[in-house]
Design an enzyme around this catalytic site. Structure first.
Site: not given
Ligand code: GLV
Length: 309
Positions: A224, A272
């Site tokens: 994160r 992401h």
């Molecule tokens: C992505 O960041 C997740 O938590 O699946």
């Protein structure tokens, strides 16, 4: 009974389709159109605005549509007396291991430098380092960290690992705790962040953590954004202490247009995507969670709220 569903992703319809196929007799109530609250006995959510799980009198469990539960646990009105589950999907674990392996190899082989040389129409070979002479440190030894260790170990990399509590992983020299972190980082030519976001991991990678890493080392963040102190990372990159970083997670997503990461010459940025969840396989896992909750059987992958993941 009905299932509360909230998915802010572009492919929300695909998720609903997969879930409806896996639970054909269920009614899905798509937030904010949730209908009578007493009908709802299960919630499947990602980034549901806080406060919306508080007043559902028949709610049996809440399932995250992703692996991380930091946003869910940040809800002050989360019902803490019922199980909250993470999505643990072997497909996502494999996807993460592929992303990490590709990214480690990209840096290990110096491919960024060859991209730049191609832009400059320049032909030059550089010495190579063998995998056996390169140490990769995996910070976070959950399922994803362990699968990354298998892939990277098979390629011959030297592996270090760090986790909050003591763990043993085949082929990995493991450390834990605060002292263990510095020991791990000292050896980390490539450090891969695979940690859940908790109070303990917030801002973990700060100036002192980067200073502990060897000069010329490389950071990969698949965790994160909040785990990294951005100003300290940029300073470490700009001073030349770190050779570069691949970042897949950010404090603000997408990062603002003027975020220095977008254009930083030493940063590769991905939106992401390291371990995207897959609606098809997740739907089967979530359907099983619903059946377990309704039959009073223990759910799988229940979050330890105290630990934060
Ligand atoms: C992505 O960041 C997740 O938590 O699946």
């Amino acid at each position: 009974m009905a299932i509360l569903f909230h998915c802010p992703w572009d492919n929300a319809d695909e998720w609903l389709g997969a879930l409806r196929a896996a639970l054909p007799d269920d009614e899905f109530r798509i937030w904010p159109d949730i209908g009578p609250v007493e009908d709802i006995d299960f919630a499947m959510v990602w980034k549901l605005p806080h406060g919306n799980l508080a007043d559902l009198p028949n709610l049996l469990a809440v399932a995250s549509l992703g692996a991380g539960v930091d946003a869910l646990l940040a809800d002050p009105d989360l019902p803490r007396h019922i199980p909250i589950t993470r999505l643990v999907d072997p497909l996502m674990v494999d996807r993460m291991a592929e992303y990490v392996t590709a990214t480690v190899l990209h840096h290990h082989l110096g491919l960024d430098r060859y991209d730049q040389q191609q832009d400059a129409v320049h032909w030059q070979r550089h010495p190579t380092t063998d995998a056996g002479d390169r140490t990769v440190a995996l910070l976070g030894l959950g399922q994803m960290g362990r699968r990354c260790a298998q892939h990277l170990g098979a390629l011959g990399f030297k592996l270090r690992g760090w986790s909050r509590s003591p763990k043993t992983v085949d082929g990995v020299m493991c450390d834990h705790g605060e002292d263990g972190l510095k020991e791990t980082l000292k050896m980390a030519e490539i450090a891969v962040l695979l940690l859940p976001l908790t109070a303990r991991t917030t801002n973990l990678m700060d100036r002192s953590a980067f200073a502990a890493m060897p000069r010329g080392s490389y950071l990969i963040n698949c965790s994160r954004g909040e785990v990294v102190v951005d100003g300290d990372l940029l300073a470490a990159l700009d001073s030349g202490h770190l050779a570069g970083a691949t970042l897949d997670a950010f404090r603000e997503e997408p990062p603002r247009q003027d975020d220095p990461y977008w254009r930083h010459p030493k940063v590769r940025l991905t939106p992401h995507i390291a371990a995207l969840s897959s609606s098809a396989s997740a739907a089967l896992i979530l359907a099983e969670q619903v059946r377990r909750a309704r039959e009073g059987r223990p759910l799988r992958d229940v979050v330890d709220i105290g630990a934060g993941y």
